[in-house]
Motif scaffolding. Structure first.
Motif, short mmCIF file in Angstrom:
data_model
loop_
_atom_site.label_atom_id
_atom_site.label_comp_id
_atom_site.label_asym_id
_atom_site.label_seq_id
_atom_site.Cartn_x
_atom_site.Cartn_y
_atom_site.Cartn_z
N TRP A 1 0.81 -1.22 0.00
CA TRP A 1 0.00 0.00 0.00
C TRP A 1 0.85 1.27 0.00
O TRP A 1 0.37 2.34 -0.41
N ASP A 2 2.09 1.16 0.44
CA ASP A 2 2.98 2.34 0.44
C ASP A 2 3.05 3.00 -0.93
O ASP A 2 3.08 4.23 -1.04
N SER A 3 3.09 2.20 -1.98
CA SER A 3 3.32 2.73 -3.33
C SER A 3 2.19 3.65 -3.79
O SER A 3 2.44 4.61 -4.53
N SER A 4 0.97 3.40 -3.34
CA SER A 4 -0.15 4.22 -3.82
C SER A 4 -0.80 5.07 -2.73
O SER A 4 -1.51 6.03 -3.05
N GLN A 5 -0.56 4.76 -1.46
CA GLN A 5 -1.30 5.41 -0.39
C GLN A 5 -0.47 6.24 0.58
O GLN A 5 -1.02 7.07 1.31
N PHE A 6 0.84 6.03 0.61
CA PHE A 6 1.64 6.67 1.65
C PHE A 6 1.53 8.20 1.61
O PHE A 6 1.40 8.85 2.65
N GLU A 7 1.58 8.77 0.43
CA GLU A 7 1.54 10.24 0.32
C GLU A 7 0.19 10.81 0.70
O GLU A 7 0.05 12.02 0.89
N LYS A 8 -0.82 9.96 0.81
CA LYS A 8 -2.15 10.43 1.17
C LYS A 8 -2.36 10.47 2.67
O LYS A 8 -3.38 10.98 3.14
N LEU A 9 -1.42 9.93 3.43
CA LEU A 9 -1.59 9.85 4.88
C LEU A 9 -1.33 11.19 5.56
O LEU A 9 -0.46 11.95 5.15
N GLU A 10 -2.10 11.44 6.62
CA GLU A 10 -1.82 12.56 7.50
C GLU A 10 -0.61 12.20 8.37
O GLU A 10 -0.30 11.02 8.54
N PRO A 11 0.09 13.20 8.91
CA PRO A 11 1.28 12.90 9.73
C PRO A 11 1.02 11.89 10.84
O PRO A 11 1.84 11.00 11.08
N TRP A 12 -0.11 11.99 11.54
CA TRP A 12 -0.39 11.05 12.63
C TRP A 12 -0.58 9.64 12.09
O TRP A 12 -0.21 8.65 12.76
N GLN A 13 -1.12 9.53 10.87
CA GLN A 13 -1.31 8.21 10.27
C GLN A 13 0.04 7.59 9.88
O GLN A 13 0.20 6.37 9.95
N VAL A 14 0.98 8.43 9.46
CA VAL A 14 2.32 7.94 9.15
C VAL A 14 2.98 7.38 10.41
O VAL A 14 3.58 6.30 10.40
N ILE A 15 2.85 8.12 11.52
CA ILE A 15 3.40 7.65 12.79
C ILE A 15 2.80 6.29 13.15
O ILE A 15 3.51 5.34 13.50
N GLU A 16 1.48 6.19 13.06
CA GLU A 16 0.80 4.94 13.38
C GLU A 16 1.22 3.83 12.43
O GLU A 16 1.41 2.68 12.84
N ARG A 17 1.36 4.15 11.15
CA ARG A 17 1.73 3.15 10.16
C ARG A 17 3.05 2.48 10.52
O ARG A 17 3.21 1.26 10.45
N PHE A 18 4.04 3.31 10.92
CA PHE A 18 5.35 2.77 11.27
C PHE A 18 5.33 2.07 12.64
O PHE A 18 5.95 1.02 12.81
N VAL A 19 4.64 2.66 13.61
CA VAL A 19 4.60 2.07 14.95
C VAL A 19 3.93 0.70 14.90
O VAL A 19 4.46 -0.28 15.44
#
Length: 351
Positions: A120-138
């Motif tokens: 999903w990173d290839s198509s969705q990562f840039e659409k995430l809000e900063p808090w969602q990026v933190i959650e994605r990695f955690v």
């Protein structure tokens, strides 16, 4: 009705997120045609393993689940629309055969989920809000990447949303920096004292680091949220309250406490472990549970993976080293897991 016998309301959202993919079926067909024109020796096609419809259906469910988890939104209503070159609709496991094959070889739920997160990173990562990026990695067990993202993209900001404060608290809890976690979640609680997700995270942190009166406040806050859930729809099991779903209580610590207080069996621990695989404290207590129920090899496997993925967790490292040494004596094998033992001893020195 007890502390954790609360209920959840299942909501349906009107908005549908349709994700449309195009596939390279035409390119693959053309390449195959060109190959057939060349004067090459006949190739006996490799026999493909039989794949059950159950496996395909499970992949199709998990890739959708991964999308929702990737966005930290269990209520997303999505439709993955995929077609071949003739416009025929395809299921995900047929459209992404190579991904499906790789997925089939992974036993761990969260290792499979990690593979799908990368997809999903290839198509969705840039659409995430900063808090969602933190959650994605955690949630994907990469808290150091989440910290780097914060330092690069968020550290110069003075104000954070409540979602960002909650996600940053979770991040620092996973890093075992509970003091910093408390700073973030106390800010969130001062500004948003009635928000359920803020209450749950604040209760979680207070239970870890608070004094006696603060622990009482922790349980009070958790009761406030759970009591609200009681008045909502029925759920089959209290364990469901901690699983990824609309309105779930995302607290690895309270999930762990519930399992302990309920004297839950290994099956119950395993079912919740899939949800909190990212939390080193939960995983450590799961290993302790396995050890206490005479599953020493499973306990060691849990400790080994935990120590490899969270090398800053000294308690886990010490327990892993001690368990290896103990099993060496029991097995009368002084070289048992020698390579791993050296690895963990080095990590302990550097932690």
């Amino acid at each position: 009705m007890g502390l954790f016998d609360f209920l959840f309301k299942k909501k349906k959202k009107n908005q549908t997120n349709e994700v449309i993919f195009t596939n390279d079926f035409q390119e693959e067909t053309t390449a195959a045609a060109l190959t057939e024109e060349l004067p090459v020796a006949p190739i006996i096609p490799e026999e493909k393993p039989v794949i059950s419809s159950e496996e395909g259906d499970r992949f199709d469910r998990e890739i959708l689940e991964a999308f929702k988890r990737f966005h930290s939104d269990p209520g997303l209503d999505i439709d993955i629309h995929m077609e071949d070159e003739k416009g025929n609709r395809l299921s995900p496991h047929h459209a992404y055969e190579n991904l499906f094959k790789e997925w089939l070889n992974i036993q761990s739920k969260w290792d499979r989920m990690s593979l799908l997160y990368q997809f999903w990173d290839s198509s969705q990562f840039e659409k995430l809000e900063p808090w969602q990026v933190i959650e994605r990695f955690v949630k994907d067990r990469y808290p150091k990447k989440a910290l780097l993202y914060f330092e690069k993209n968020m550290s110069d900001r003075r104000n954070f949303t409540k979602e960002e404060l909650v996600s940053l608290s979770k991040l620092h809890r996973v890093l075992l920096d509970n003091t910093t976690a408390r700073e973030y979640i106390e800010t969130a609680y001062r500004n948003h004292p009635d928000d359920d997700s803020v209450k749950v995270e604040y209760a979680t942190v207070l239970h870890i680091v608070g004094n006696h009166s603060e622990k009482e406040l922790s349980h009070q806050l958790f009761h406030e949220v759970s009591d609200k859930k009681i008045q909502q729809n029925h759920t089959e099991s209290a364990f469901d309250c901690f699983r990824f779903s609309e309105g779930y209580m995302d607290s690895s610590i309270f999930a762990m406490l519930y399992l302990m207080n309920a004297e839950a069996d290994n099956e119950a621990w395993d079912s919740i472990a899939d949800e909190y695989y990212y939390c080193p404290v939960f995983r450590y207590e799961h290993a302790v549970q396995l050890s206490q129920t005479e599953n020493p090899l499973r306990a060691l496997a849990k400790l080994t993976s935990l120590s490899q993925e969270f090398p800053w967790f000294r308690t886990a490292l010490e327990s892993t080293i001690g368990t290896i040494k103990s099993l060496r004596k029991q097995l009368n094998n002084p070289d048992f897991m020698e390579k791993e033992l050296q690895e963990f001893q080095t990590s302990l020195k550097n932690s």
